[in-house]
Motif scaffolding. Structure first.
Motif, PDB file in Angstrom:
ATOM      1  N   ALA A  96     -35.107  15.304  26.795  1.00 14.68           N
ATOM      2  CA  ALA A  96     -36.099  14.383  26.271  1.00 14.68           C
ATOM      3  C   ALA A  96     -37.260  14.240  27.262  1.00 14.68           C
ATOM      4  O   ALA A  96     -38.419  14.226  26.861  1.00 14.68           O
ATOM      5  N   ILE A  97     -36.934  14.156  28.548  1.00 11.94           N
ATOM      6  CA  ILE A  97     -37.978  14.001  29.556  1.00 11.94           C
ATOM      7  C   ILE A  97     -38.929  15.186  29.521  1.00 11.94           C
ATOM      8  O   ILE A  97     -40.155  15.024  29.501  1.00 11.94           O
ATOM      9  N   VAL A 112     -37.147   8.643  32.236  1.00 12.40           N
ATOM     10  CA  VAL A 112     -36.660   8.848  33.602  1.00 12.40           C
ATOM     11  C   VAL A 112     -36.062   7.555  34.146  1.00 12.40           C
ATOM     12  O   VAL A 112     -34.977   7.559  34.739  1.00 12.40           O
ATOM     13  N   LEU A 113     -36.763   6.443  33.953  1.00 15.01           N
ATOM     14  CA  LEU A 113     -36.268   5.163  34.466  1.00 15.01           C
ATOM     15  C   LEU A 113     -34.939   4.786  33.822  1.00 15.01           C
ATOM     16  O   LEU A 113     -34.013   4.332  34.504  1.00 15.01           O
ATOM     17  N   MET A 132     -46.843  11.012  29.181  1.00 14.10           N
ATOM     18  CA  MET A 132     -46.180  10.677  30.439  1.00 14.10           C
ATOM     19  C   MET A 132     -45.560   9.280  30.424  1.00 14.10           C
ATOM     20  O   MET A 132     -44.608   9.029  31.150  1.00 14.10           O
ATOM     21  N   VAL A 133     -46.093   8.384  29.616  1.00  7.73           N
ATOM     22  CA  VAL A 133     -45.519   7.033  29.553  1.00  7.73           C
ATOM     23  C   VAL A 133     -44.099   7.108  29.004  1.00  7.73           C
ATOM     24  O   VAL A 133     -43.173   6.496  29.551  1.00  7.73           O
ATOM     25  N   LEU A 134     -43.907   7.872  27.928  1.00  6.73           N
ATOM     26  CA  LEU A 134     -42.556   8.008  27.369  1.00  6.73           C
ATOM     27  C   LEU A 134     -41.639   8.795  28.304  1.00  6.73           C
ATOM     28  O   LEU A 134     -40.452   8.476  28.428  1.00  6.73           O
ATOM     29  N   ALA A 135     -42.185   9.796  28.981  1.00  8.72           N
ATOM     30  CA  ALA A 135     -41.389  10.555  29.954  1.00  8.72           C
ATOM     31  C   ALA A 135     -40.941   9.642  31.088  1.00  8.72           C
ATOM     32  O   ALA A 135     -39.787   9.682  31.516  1.00  8.72           O
TER      33      ALA A 135
END
Length: 112
Positions: free
Chosen positions: A1-2, A19-20, A12-15
């Motif tokens: 998904a990342i 990640v978090l 990048m916000v969703l990536a």
């Protein structure tokens, strides 16, 4: 998904959210090494620009440092190194108190 969010969707916000969340799941399973690797990998992304990038990187590096210290056999020098990197990025973002806090925590390791 990342990888999909980052490379295909260019979001990048969703990536970052992925990640978090992944890092928190890994930490809850005591997989601190994998969590640190994820956080550090996101830190090196060139997509972010400006002060946002420095602050974001500082927070991610600090979280990665805490992963290193919380391992079954703590990687103390790696913790200190990443705290120094986080302090540098906090300083670049204009967060002097956070930078000083990171440097002081790293100094405790190098003192002993």
């Amino acid at each position: 998904a990342i990888q999909t969010y980052r490379d295909i969707c260019k979001n990048m916000v969703l990536a970052e959210r992925c990640v978090l969340l992944s890092a928190e799941i890994l930490k809850s399973q005591s997989k601190y090494s994998e969590a640190a690797a994820l956080l550090i990998r996101l830190t090196s992304e060139n997509t972010w620009k400006g002060l946002d990038s420095d602050l974001r990187s500082a927070l991610l590096l600090e979280q990665a440092a805490h992963c290193f210290i919380n391992m079954k056999s703590p990687m103390v020098r790696k913790y200190a190194f990443h705290m120094i990197l986080a302090g540098h990025r906090f300083s670049k973002a204009g967060q002097k108190k956070h930078a000083l806090r990171c440097y002081c925590q790293a100094m405790q390791v190098y003192k002993g």
